[in-house]
Motif scaffolding. Structure first.
Motif, PDB file in Angstrom:
ATOM      1  N   UNK A 207       0.830  -1.206   0.000  1.00 58.85           N
ATOM      2  CA  UNK A 207       0.000   0.000   0.000  1.00 58.85           C
ATOM      3  C   UNK A 207       0.864   1.255   0.000  1.00 58.85           C
ATOM      4  N   UNK A 208       1.904   1.240   0.820  1.00 58.84           N
ATOM      5  CA  UNK A 208       2.816   2.379   0.887  1.00 58.84           C
ATOM      6  C   UNK A 208       3.548   2.580  -0.436  1.00 58.84           C
ATOM      7  N   UNK A 209       4.064   1.488  -1.012  1.00 57.96           N
ATOM      8  CA  UNK A 209       4.817   1.604  -2.263  1.00 57.96           C
ATOM      9  C   UNK A 209       3.964   2.197  -3.377  1.00 57.96           C
ATOM     10  N   UNK A 210       2.684   1.826  -3.415  1.00 57.72           N
ATOM     11  CA  UNK A 210       1.795   2.371  -4.437  1.00 57.72           C
ATOM     12  C   UNK A 210       1.624   3.877  -4.266  1.00 57.72           C
ATOM     13  N   UNK A 211       1.407   4.320  -3.012  1.00 55.43           N
ATOM     14  CA  UNK A 211       1.283   5.757  -2.732  1.00 55.43           C
ATOM     15  C   UNK A 211       2.559   6.488  -3.113  1.00 55.43           C
ATOM     16  N   UNK A 212       3.677   5.882  -2.746  1.00 49.74           N
ATOM     17  CA  UNK A 212       4.975   6.513  -2.971  1.00 49.74           C
ATOM     18  C   UNK A 212       5.265   6.642  -4.466  1.00 49.74           C
ATOM     19  N   UNK A 213       5.021   5.594  -5.208  1.00 50.99           N
ATOM     20  CA  UNK A 213       5.281   5.623  -6.646  1.00 50.99           C
ATOM     21  C   UNK A 213       4.398   6.645  -7.347  1.00 50.99           C
ATOM     22  N   UNK A 214       3.145   6.739  -6.917  1.00 49.57           N
ATOM     23  CA  UNK A 214       2.226   7.706  -7.520  1.00 49.57           C
ATOM     24  C   UNK A 214       2.706   9.132  -7.275  1.00 49.57           C
ATOM     25  N   UNK A 215       3.153   9.411  -6.046  1.00 51.82           N
ATOM     26  CA  UNK A 215       3.642  10.756  -5.729  1.00 51.82           C
ATOM     27  C   UNK A 215       4.886  11.088  -6.536  1.00 51.82           C
ATOM     28  N   UNK A 216       5.858  10.190  -6.550  1.00 51.34           N
ATOM     29  CA  UNK A 216       7.114  10.462  -7.240  1.00 51.34           C
ATOM     30  C   UNK A 216       6.900  10.645  -8.739  1.00 51.34           C
ATOM     31  N   UNK A 217       5.876   9.986  -9.277  1.00 47.00           N
ATOM     32  CA  UNK A 217       5.589  10.142 -10.691  1.00 47.00           C
ATOM     33  C   UNK A 217       4.927  11.457 -11.039  1.00 47.00           C
TER      34      UNK A 217
END
Length: 371
Positions: free
Chosen positions: A258-268
């Motif tokens: 769940x965290x990785x998905x949030x993180x990847x979306x933000x960084x993108x």
């Protein structure tokens, strides 16, 4: 009859950024000087001959000489004229900051340290309301009512203060009448003090700071391109001028995926090298997931961003039965893990310490298991 101006405010040159590391502090400081060049180029691109700055050009009334010289030299290399109004951070006083600047500045820089109207183009008058104290009990724009502007086709006010109660986010002094533009027959009222671009009414705007300087809003800094025509409402266009974006995010996460998905979306979605992020994490995860989440933040995300401020006290990592079982066979380590887990379940200040200790125990245990 019309005039095109660029409205800015709250540069706060010389702001110390004392809570940051030297590399971040240096980047933020330099960005504020670079912003002056951005304003100059923006004015030229849009054929605005005048940049009016509604106070707080400097962060204090006693900036270093380098700060003053940098500001003057940056402004002087552009073709527009700069109109500088003292605000509450850099208020006007005899023998103070503005006399130092006046001795160094050329014809392109006009210091508005007196409440005297200026005809900056034929028929277009600028009415300044400089602050002579940090806090004024009276409305600094009240003098606009009686300022004489012979043959004026346009009257543009320039002031620094609070036109509404911003609470803890803005100054509670220097209160400006909300209908000042109408009262004083102003075609446009350019304001400073509030650090975000804000429309009060069709003729009254805060430009906000051109380079954001705090964790308060997602938007980077702006200036306002203002086209004022006689007999018409001004046309106001916000133009981005800021380099850095200060983001505040609150994430509730339940596992590493769940965290990785949030993180990847933000960084993108962001320009990471020019982003400062204040990230608050909350939720309940497995202990291994919590360790992995914080590990990614420290070892990857932090290095991508200009700044990462992590607040993870409310992200609870609870060891699973399998995790506890893996330590249980280790004798003393297993006994220590069990005791720490009991302390965590009991809560209170000791529970927080126990939580950190159990995490460290798992980190060290997993480290020794690596080949």
């Amino acid at each position: 009859m019309g005039i095109k101006i660029l409205h800015s405010a709250d540069w706060q040159l010389g702001k110390p950024y004392g809570r940051f590391e030297p590399d971040v502090r240096g980047a933020l400081t330099e960005a504020r000087f670079d912003m002056i060049d951005t304003l100059g180029r923006t004015a030229a691109e849009h054929d605005a001959q005048h940049v009016i700055v509604a106070g707080d050009i400097f962060d204090t009334e006693g900036p270093e000489d380098r700060t003053i010289v940098q500001a003057i030299s940056r402004m002087s290399r552009h073709g527009c004229r700069w109109w500088l109004l003292p605000g509450n951070h850099d208020f006007a006083r005899n023998g103070g900051l503005w006399d130092r600047i006046r001795h160094k500045a050329g014809d392109k820089i006009v210091i508005l340290s007196e409440p005297v109207p200026h005809e900056f183009e034929s028929g277009a008058w600028l009415l300044p309301a400089p602050l002579v104290h940090r806090h004024n009990l009276e409305d600094p724009t009240a003098l606009f009512d009686t300022m004489e502007t012979p043959g004026a086709s346009l009257r543009i006010g320039l002031a620094h203060g609070s036109i509404r109660d911003f609470g803890s986010r803005g100054e509670t002094k220097n209160q400006i009448a909300p209908d000042r533009a109408k009262r004083s027959a102003l075609d446009y009222l350019a304001l400073g003090d509030w650090h975000g671009a804000l429309k009060i009414d069709a003729r009254t705007w805060y430009s906000g700071t051109p380079e954001t300087d705090r964790f308060q809003r997602d938007d980077p800094g702006h200036a306002l391109l203002v086209n004022v025509e006689m007999g018409s409402e001004p046309v106001v266009t916000p133009i981005r001028t800021g380099r850095f974006q200060w983001l505040v995010r609150d994430w509730t996460v339940n596992n590493q995926a769940n965290f990785d998905a949030e993180c990847d979306q933000l960084l993108g979605a962001i320009d990471a090298p020019n982003t400062l992020l204040q990230l608050t994490l909350a939720g309940i995860t497995g202990l291994s997931d919590r360790i992995a989440i914080l590990g990614r933040l420290e070892n990857d995300v932090r290095h991508r961003l200009r700044l990462l401020d992590i607040r993870a006290d409310d992200l609870v990592g609870r060891p699973s039965e399998d995790e506890l079982a893996s330590l249980a066979i280790e004798g003393t380590l297993g006994a220590a893990a069990a005791k720490l887990n009991d302390r965590i379940e009991a809560g209170g200040p000791e529970g927080l310490i126990a939580k950190r200790a159990l995490e460290r125990l798992f980190v060290e245990y997993n480290r020794q298991e690596l080949p």
